[in-house]
Motif scaffolding. Sequence first.
Motif, PDB file in Angstrom:
ATOM      1  N   VAL A  70     -26.335 -20.557 -47.179  1.00 44.36           N
ATOM      2  CA  VAL A  70     -25.242 -19.926 -47.916  1.00 44.36           C
ATOM      3  C   VAL A  70     -25.475 -18.423 -48.035  1.00 44.36           C
ATOM      4  CG1 VAL A  70     -24.092 -19.773 -50.159  1.00 44.36           C
ATOM      5  CG2 VAL A  70     -24.647 -22.007 -49.201  1.00 44.36           C
ATOM      6  N   LEU A  71     -26.692 -18.040 -48.412  1.00 41.34           N
ATOM      7  CA  LEU A  71     -27.001 -16.623 -48.585  1.00 41.34           C
ATOM      8  C   LEU A  71     -26.899 -15.861 -47.268  1.00 41.34           C
ATOM      9  CD1 LEU A  71     -30.018 -16.867 -51.061  1.00 41.34           C
ATOM     10  CD2 LEU A  71     -27.635 -16.340 -51.577  1.00 41.34           C
ATOM     11  N   ASP A  72     -27.372 -16.455 -46.184  1.00 39.99           N
ATOM     12  CA  ASP A  72     -27.280 -15.809 -44.871  1.00 39.99           C
ATOM     13  C   ASP A  72     -25.824 -15.628 -44.458  1.00 39.99           C
ATOM     14  OD1 ASP A  72     -30.011 -15.671 -44.672  1.00 39.99           O
ATOM     15  OD2 ASP A  72     -30.222 -17.409 -43.345  1.00 39.99           O
ATOM     16  N   ALA A  73     -25.017 -16.661 -44.677  1.00 37.06           N
ATOM     17  CA  ALA A  73     -23.597 -16.584 -44.315  1.00 37.06           C
ATOM     18  C   ALA A  73     -22.885 -15.523 -45.142  1.00 37.06           C
ATOM     19  CB  ALA A  73     -22.930 -17.942 -44.510  1.00 37.06           C
ATOM     20  N   GLU A  74     -23.209 -15.456 -46.425  1.00 36.77           N
ATOM     21  CA  GLU A  74     -22.599 -14.446 -47.281  1.00 36.77           C
ATOM     22  C   GLU A  74     -23.003 -13.033 -46.851  1.00 36.77           C
ATOM     23  OE1 GLU A  74     -21.647 -16.315 -51.590  1.00 36.77           O
ATOM     24  OE2 GLU A  74     -23.620 -15.412 -51.340  1.00 36.77           O
ATOM     25  N   THR A  75     -24.272 -12.860 -46.551  1.00 34.84           N
ATOM     26  CA  THR A  75     -24.745 -11.531 -46.126  1.00 34.84           C
ATOM     27  C   THR A  75     -24.024 -11.079 -44.869  1.00 34.84           C
ATOM     28  OG1 THR A  75     -26.928 -11.918 -47.095  1.00 34.84           O
ATOM     29  CG2 THR A  75     -26.770 -10.212 -45.405  1.00 34.84           C
ATOM     30  N   TRP A  76     -23.904 -11.977 -43.889  1.00 32.00           N
ATOM     31  CA  TRP A  76     -23.192 -11.631 -42.661  1.00 32.00           C
ATOM     32  C   TRP A  76     -21.726 -11.312 -42.950  1.00 32.00           C
ATOM     33  CZ3 TRP A  76     -18.904 -13.930 -40.526  1.00 32.00           C
ATOM     34  CH2 TRP A  76     -18.493 -13.395 -39.284  1.00 32.00           C
ATOM     35  N   ALA A  77     -21.075 -12.154 -43.760  1.00 41.16           N
ATOM     36  CA  ALA A  77     -19.652 -11.977 -44.043  1.00 41.16           C
ATOM     37  C   ALA A  77     -19.384 -10.663 -44.771  1.00 41.16           C
ATOM     38  CB  ALA A  77     -19.126 -13.152 -44.862  1.00 41.16           C
ATOM     39  N   ARG A  78     -20.240 -10.312 -45.714  1.00 43.67           N
ATOM     40  CA  ARG A  78     -20.060  -9.057 -46.443  1.00 43.67           C
ATOM     41  C   ARG A  78     -20.210  -7.855 -45.510  1.00 43.67           C
ATOM     42  NH1 ARG A  78     -19.842 -10.115 -51.825  1.00 43.67           N
ATOM     43  NH2 ARG A  78     -20.741 -12.101 -52.509  1.00 43.67           N
ATOM     44  N   ALA A  79     -21.239  -7.904 -44.677  1.00 39.39           N
ATOM     45  CA  ALA A  79     -21.464  -6.799 -43.747  1.00 39.39           C
ATOM     46  C   ALA A  79     -20.300  -6.658 -42.766  1.00 39.39           C
ATOM     47  CB  ALA A  79     -22.772  -7.004 -42.989  1.00 39.39           C
ATOM     48  N   ARG A  80     -19.838  -7.800 -42.245  1.00 37.45           N
ATOM     49  CA  ARG A  80     -18.745  -7.744 -41.273  1.00 37.45           C
ATOM     50  C   ARG A  80     -17.450  -7.297 -41.931  1.00 37.45           C
ATOM     51  NH1 ARG A  80     -17.290  -5.821 -37.086  1.00 37.45           N
ATOM     52  NH2 ARG A  80     -15.933  -6.981 -35.660  1.00 37.45           N
ATOM     53  N   ALA A  81     -17.191  -7.724 -43.150  1.00 34.83           N
ATOM     54  CA  ALA A  81     -15.993  -7.284 -43.865  1.00 34.83           C
ATOM     55  C   ALA A  81     -16.027  -5.782 -44.118  1.00 34.83           C
ATOM     56  CB  ALA A  81     -15.866  -8.046 -45.188  1.00 34.83           C
ATOM     57  N   ARG A  82     -17.208  -5.248 -44.454  1.00 34.85           N
ATOM     58  CA  ARG A  82     -17.317  -3.794 -44.657  1.00 34.85           C
ATOM     59  C   ARG A  82     -17.064  -3.041 -43.357  1.00 34.85           C
ATOM     60  NH1 ARG A  82     -21.655  -5.406 -48.162  1.00 34.85           N
ATOM     61  NH2 ARG A  82     -23.168  -5.134 -46.473  1.00 34.85           N
ATOM     62  N   GLU A  83     -17.594  -3.574 -42.259  1.00 33.41           N
ATOM     63  CA  GLU A  83     -17.376  -2.934 -40.955  1.00 33.41           C
ATOM     64  C   GLU A  83     -15.894  -2.922 -40.587  1.00 33.41           C
ATOM     65  OE1 GLU A  83     -21.661  -4.354 -38.977  1.00 33.41           O
ATOM     66  OE2 GLU A  83     -19.759  -5.253 -38.342  1.00 33.41           O
ATOM     67  N   LEU A  84     -15.229  -4.050 -40.736  1.00 28.41           N
ATOM     68  CA  LEU A  84     -13.813  -4.128 -40.374  1.00 28.41           C
ATOM     69  C   LEU A  84     -12.957  -3.270 -41.313  1.00 28.41           C
ATOM     70  CD1 LEU A  84     -13.454  -7.932 -39.530  1.00 28.41           C
ATOM     71  CD2 LEU A  84     -13.574  -6.008 -37.940  1.00 28.41           C
ATOM     72  N   SER A  85     -13.335  -3.211 -42.583  1.00 27.23           N
ATOM     73  CA  SER A  85     -12.602  -2.360 -43.534  1.00 27.23           C
ATOM     74  C   SER A  85     -12.726  -0.896 -43.148  1.00 27.23           C
ATOM     75  CB  SER A  85     -13.125  -2.579 -44.952  1.00 27.23           C
ATOM     76  OG  SER A  85     -12.929  -3.906 -45.376  1.00 27.23           O
ATOM     77  N   ALA A  86     -13.928  -0.487 -42.760  1.00 31.13           N
ATOM     78  CA  ALA A  86     -14.145   0.902 -42.340  1.00 31.13           C
ATOM     79  C   ALA A  86     -13.361   1.213 -41.073  1.00 31.13           C
ATOM     80  CB  ALA A  86     -15.636   1.155 -42.117  1.00 31.13           C
ATOM     81  N   GLU A  87     -13.335   0.265 -40.147  1.00 33.22           N
ATOM     82  CA  GLU A  87     -12.569   0.463 -38.916  1.00 33.22           C
ATOM     83  C   GLU A  87     -11.083   0.579 -39.214  1.00 33.22           C
ATOM     84  OE1 GLU A  87     -13.490  -2.726 -36.290  1.00 33.22           O
ATOM     85  OE2 GLU A  87     -15.635  -2.247 -36.183  1.00 33.22           O
ATOM     86  N   ALA A  88     -10.583  -0.238 -40.103  1.00 38.17           N
ATOM     87  CA  ALA A  88      -9.162  -0.186 -40.462  1.00 38.17           C
ATOM     88  C   ALA A  88      -8.817   1.143 -41.124  1.00 38.17           C
ATOM     89  CB  ALA A  88      -8.825  -1.347 -41.393  1.00 38.17           C
ATOM     90  N   LYS A  89      -9.707   1.631 -41.996  1.00 39.21           N
ATOM     91  CA  LYS A  89      -9.463   2.907 -42.664  1.00 39.21           C
ATOM     92  C   LYS A  89      -9.461   4.051 -41.656  1.00 39.21           C
ATOM     93  CE  LYS A  89     -10.952   5.567 -46.703  1.00 39.21           C
ATOM     94  NZ  LYS A  89     -11.014   6.901 -46.117  1.00 39.21           N
ATOM     95  N   ALA A  90     -10.402   4.019 -40.727  1.00 41.87           N
ATOM     96  CA  ALA A  90     -10.481   5.075 -39.713  1.00 41.87           C
ATOM     97  C   ALA A  90      -9.229   5.064 -38.834  1.00 41.87           C
ATOM     98  CB  ALA A  90     -11.732   4.893 -38.863  1.00 41.87           C
ATOM     99  N   THR A  91      -8.742   3.886 -38.472  1.00 42.02           N
ATOM    100  CA  THR A  91      -7.534   3.776 -37.650  1.00 42.02           C
ATOM    101  C   THR A  91      -6.326   4.318 -38.398  1.00 42.02           C
ATOM    102  OG1 THR A  91      -8.411   1.846 -36.504  1.00 42.02           O
ATOM    103  CG2 THR A  91      -6.035   2.162 -36.426  1.00 42.02           C
ATOM    104  N   ALA A  92      -6.216   3.967 -39.690  1.00 38.09           N
ATOM    105  CA  ALA A  92      -5.084   4.439 -40.494  1.00 38.09           C
ATOM    106  C   ALA A  92      -5.106   5.957 -40.617  1.00 38.09           C
ATOM    107  CB  ALA A  92      -5.118   3.778 -41.864  1.00 38.09           C
ATOM    108  N   GLU A  93      -6.298   6.544 -40.810  1.00 42.36           N
ATOM    109  CA  GLU A  93      -6.407   7.988 -40.942  1.00 42.36           C
ATOM    110  C   GLU A  93      -6.080   8.703 -39.645  1.00 42.36           C
ATOM    111  OE1 GLU A  93     -10.390   8.426 -42.332  1.00 42.36           O
ATOM    112  OE2 GLU A  93      -9.851   8.135 -44.449  1.00 42.36           O
ATOM    113  N   ALA A  94      -6.453   8.078 -38.521  1.00 44.49           N
ATOM    114  CA  ALA A  94      -6.159   8.673 -37.224  1.00 44.49           C
ATOM    115  C   ALA A  94      -4.664   8.705 -36.949  1.00 44.49           C
ATOM    116  CB  ALA A  94      -6.886   7.910 -36.121  1.00 44.49           C
ATOM    117  N   ARG A  95      -3.952   7.682 -37.442  1.00 40.04           N
ATOM    118  CA  ARG A  95      -2.510   7.619 -37.234  1.00 40.04           C
ATOM    119  C   ARG A  95      -1.742   8.531 -38.174  1.00 40.04           C
ATOM    120  NH1 ARG A  95      -1.945   1.014 -36.887  1.00 40.04           N
ATOM    121  NH2 ARG A  95      -2.750   0.754 -34.748  1.00 40.04           N
ATOM    122  N   ALA A  96      -2.370   8.893 -39.288  1.00 41.27           N
ATOM    123  CA  ALA A  96      -1.679   9.702 -40.305  1.00 41.27           C
ATOM    124  C   ALA A  96      -1.454  11.146 -39.820  1.00 41.27           C
ATOM    125  CB  ALA A  96      -2.488   9.711 -41.592  1.00 41.27           C
TER     126      ALA A  96
END
Length: 421
Positions: free
Chosen positions: A395-421
């Motif tokens: 459970v802890l390993d899955a959570e750690t991976w999921a949190r890290a991946r969610a942060r990565e995808l969130s950062a990518e989405a923010k960067a894409t939105a800023e590039a389009r602005a």
Amino acid sequence: MGAMSDSPAPLADPHLVFDAVEGRRDLVILGSTGSIGTQAIDLVLRNPDRFRVTALSAAGGRVGLLAEQARSLGVRTVAVAAEDAVPALREALGARYGTEPQPEILAGPDAASLLAASDCHTVLNGITGSIGLAPTLAALKAGRTLALANKESLIVGGPLVKELAAPGQIIPVDSEHAALFQALNAGTRADVRKLVVTASGGPFRGRTRAELADVTREQALAHPTWAMGPVITINSATLVNKGLEVIEAHLLYDIPFERIEVVVHPQSYVHSMVEFSDGSTLAQATPPDMRGPIAIGLGWPQRVPDAAPAFDWSKASSWEFHPLDSEAFPSVGLARHVGALGATAPAVFNAANEECVDAFLSGRLPFNGIMDTVTAVVAEHGTPATGTSLTVADVLDAETWARARARELSAEAKATAEARA
């Protein structure tokens, strides 16, 4: 509908009372400075002949309130998860106790689990988030009755909880599951056709997905019915909370997902319903107030008089029920999917959502981006391996991976939105 006699016993069964005792019950309250904890303490202080609190735990951000609670209840032990909060806690206790003996202080990530296993009758787990899993397991292993408000511990550690819990050992405190718990008392498991979980619809009921694109933090935090913490409030706005409750209902009552329905009920008077095989439906209804479900968790099978307000039936009122808009709010469908997958999939769903809620609250992700990102993380996680027993480490390993991946995808989405602005 066929009889369910071959199914495993449900975790929460109102017909079974684990270790029932007469007289005053000793309680441990985990998450005492949060919404559930403060309302539970209000209930205890109004019923000193029914309950006595022996220990309190909190995260450590509100030591003044924790010290005040400890003093008013006369507890033996207080605990904080944040070790650096101990000096401030000692100072706050000193200001309130003066020369009187002060309670013992525990600190660190294991402090709540130590209290959960301490000598008491009932442990109220009001901690928010999956960090409540370890205390849940500790309480069950120690043989305590568990009044469970921390739904995340059941979501992420379902098999672990089911392995430890004795029949009747868990009493649900969520308003929806406390409602189901009470309504189920009217029949046998074989009589149950369907569980109906109600949702307020949150602040955005009736909006389309396109209309949710520009939702602000302030709008999402303005819940029309309940006063809750920020994470739970955002979960209500996305209806993730309802998805988690569907998984929780499946685990607590051992009812298949296809027989658990969600309906939108804006007034939040009916907290959930059970449809029986003869066509009758029993609804549990009270004005919105969490002290009622808390009283069920702490006192069952006895009821606590005047725990919460009752309806004034002399006044006219209208109650509405609407179908769920699964396109605008895909969280419930995704929750059913991860619940059916089982293993670490619910932990990935929950952890990714917690990270995305944080990203939304801090302005790093748009509102619709919460579920878009969670969906992407769940898809990447794929189908969990079967045939092996789930462990806390899994459970802890899955959570750690999921949190890290969610942060990565969130950062990518923010960067894409800023590039389009």
